[in-house]
Scaffold this active site. Sequence first.
Site, PDB file in Angstrom:
ATOM      1  N   ASN A  15      61.002  42.134  49.052  1.00  0.00           N
ATOM      2  CA  ASN A  15      61.987  41.054  49.049  1.00  0.00           C
ATOM      3  C   ASN A  15      61.243  39.761  48.748  1.00  0.00           C
ATOM      4  OD1 ASN A  15      64.411  39.584  49.508  1.00  0.00           O
ATOM      5  ND2 ASN A  15      65.034  41.034  51.083  1.00  0.00           N
ATOM      6  N   CYS A  22      65.860  39.764  54.558  1.00  0.00           N
ATOM      7  CA  CYS A  22      66.266  38.540  53.860  1.00  0.00           C
ATOM      8  C   CYS A  22      65.687  37.315  54.557  1.00  0.00           C
ATOM      9  CB  CYS A  22      67.789  38.440  53.819  1.00  0.00           C
ATOM     10  SG  CYS A  22      68.375  36.918  53.028  1.00  0.00           S
ATOM     11  N   ASN A  71      73.953  47.623  48.788  1.00  0.00           N
ATOM     12  CA  ASN A  71      73.050  46.971  49.728  1.00  0.00           C
ATOM     13  C   ASN A  71      73.802  46.610  51.002  1.00  0.00           C
ATOM     14  OD1 ASN A  71      71.611  44.413  50.859  1.00  0.00           O
ATOM     15  ND2 ASN A  71      70.126  45.314  49.456  1.00  0.00           N
ATOM     16  N   GLY A  85      65.337  41.542  38.688  1.00  0.00           N
ATOM     17  CA  GLY A  85      66.199  40.563  39.345  1.00  0.00           C
ATOM     18  C   GLY A  85      66.199  39.210  38.678  1.00  0.00           C
ATOM     19  N   THR A  86      65.209  38.376  38.978  1.00  0.00           N
ATOM     20  CA  THR A  86      65.178  37.001  38.496  1.00  0.00           C
ATOM     21  C   THR A  86      65.240  36.921  36.973  1.00  0.00           C
ATOM     22  OG1 THR A  86      63.959  36.279  40.456  1.00  0.00           O
ATOM     23  CG2 THR A  86      63.814  34.872  38.511  1.00  0.00           C
ATOM     24  N   ASN A 102      69.227  46.015  53.723  1.00  0.00           N
ATOM     25  CA  ASN A 102      68.612  44.695  53.594  1.00  0.00           C
ATOM     26  C   ASN A 102      68.167  44.221  54.969  1.00  0.00           C
ATOM     27  OD1 ASN A 102      67.711  42.204  52.901  1.00  0.00           O
ATOM     28  ND2 ASN A 102      69.627  41.468  52.028  1.00  0.00           N
ATOM     29  N   ASN A 118      65.539  30.641  45.941  1.00  0.00           N
ATOM     30  CA  ASN A 118      66.971  30.722  46.196  1.00  0.00           C
ATOM     31  C   ASN A 118      67.218  30.758  47.691  1.00  0.00           C
ATOM     32  OD1 ASN A 118      68.525  33.320  47.243  1.00  0.00           O
ATOM     33  ND2 ASN A 118      66.602  34.020  46.319  1.00  0.00           N
TER      34      ASN A 118
END
Length: 316
Positions: free
Chosen positions: A194, A133, A102, A267-268, A130, A72
């Site tokens: 992450n 990223c 977040n 998550g995914t 975060n 992503n």
Amino acid sequence: MTAPPDLTVNIGTLELRNPVLAASGTFGYGSEYGRFVDLSDFGGIVTKTLTPEPWPGNPPPRAAETAAGMLNSIGLQNVGVEAFIRDKIPYLRKVDTALIVNVGGGPVEEFVYVTERLSDCEGIDALEINMSCPNVSGGMDFSTDPRRAAELVSTLRGLTELPLIAKLTPNVTDIGEIARSVEEAGADAISAINTLRGMAVDIRTRRPMLGAVTGGLSGPAIKPVAIAAVYRIASQVAVPVIGIGGIMSGEDAVEFLVAGATAVQVGTATFVEPRAGPSVARTLAEWCAASEVHSVRSLIGSLQIPSQEDAPCHRS
């Protein structure tokens, strides 16, 4: 009748009813999934990253399927902290689960602004920073340098009494060094990992499959990397570790807990099955009951390392 297993865990001063959280960036602001699942089945929800101003994100295409995972490159698209406070918090206050927001930004000043605004909001239980990223320019700057990581956490620690969770990147030489630096700076917990930086190519057009060329790899493909990172971090810090990466089932969650995680984020899997998070929590409870594990806390860091005498001999 046998009592159900105790699934409660603590992240700093925050007690979670179970160790399964919805991961940031995959669950919107909670309301998007409220019609599919009972949000109170989660131990907590981690919202999308918030920045001071609304952010449009990266150019499309922004997602691509890969073997056992996905790439992503959303690029921290979000409504901005002011719209979040005005439009999203009222709904989230009604949800009977922990709310972790977040926090993102570019320069330190943006992290400071968001943290100060959120610290005044009723109903927020913790902040996840975060600092890792891979999908925005400079998005990993703070989590690849232990000095800068410590400076960011120390600055935010002075602004809020809410528990602070530092979210780290695996795209470093020694994640343990970064973990130690944020712990010393005042982080109450560490979430890892992450996404890993990755890329996919459309061989018909010879173009990258993501508009930003590279993106973050997530899903079952990264689970072994994530478990190794959790194990390394947990062996070097005293604060709780929240494991992230490829968790699809209760058994996956148990792996992370045994390796040293106190909680996990799903998550995914949510993109495949919107009810994945509650399913992980339910199957975790079922596994504990079947295995006569009366408290999930007894699993945390229970990994047994064979001694050299017991280890099998491998020769090439």
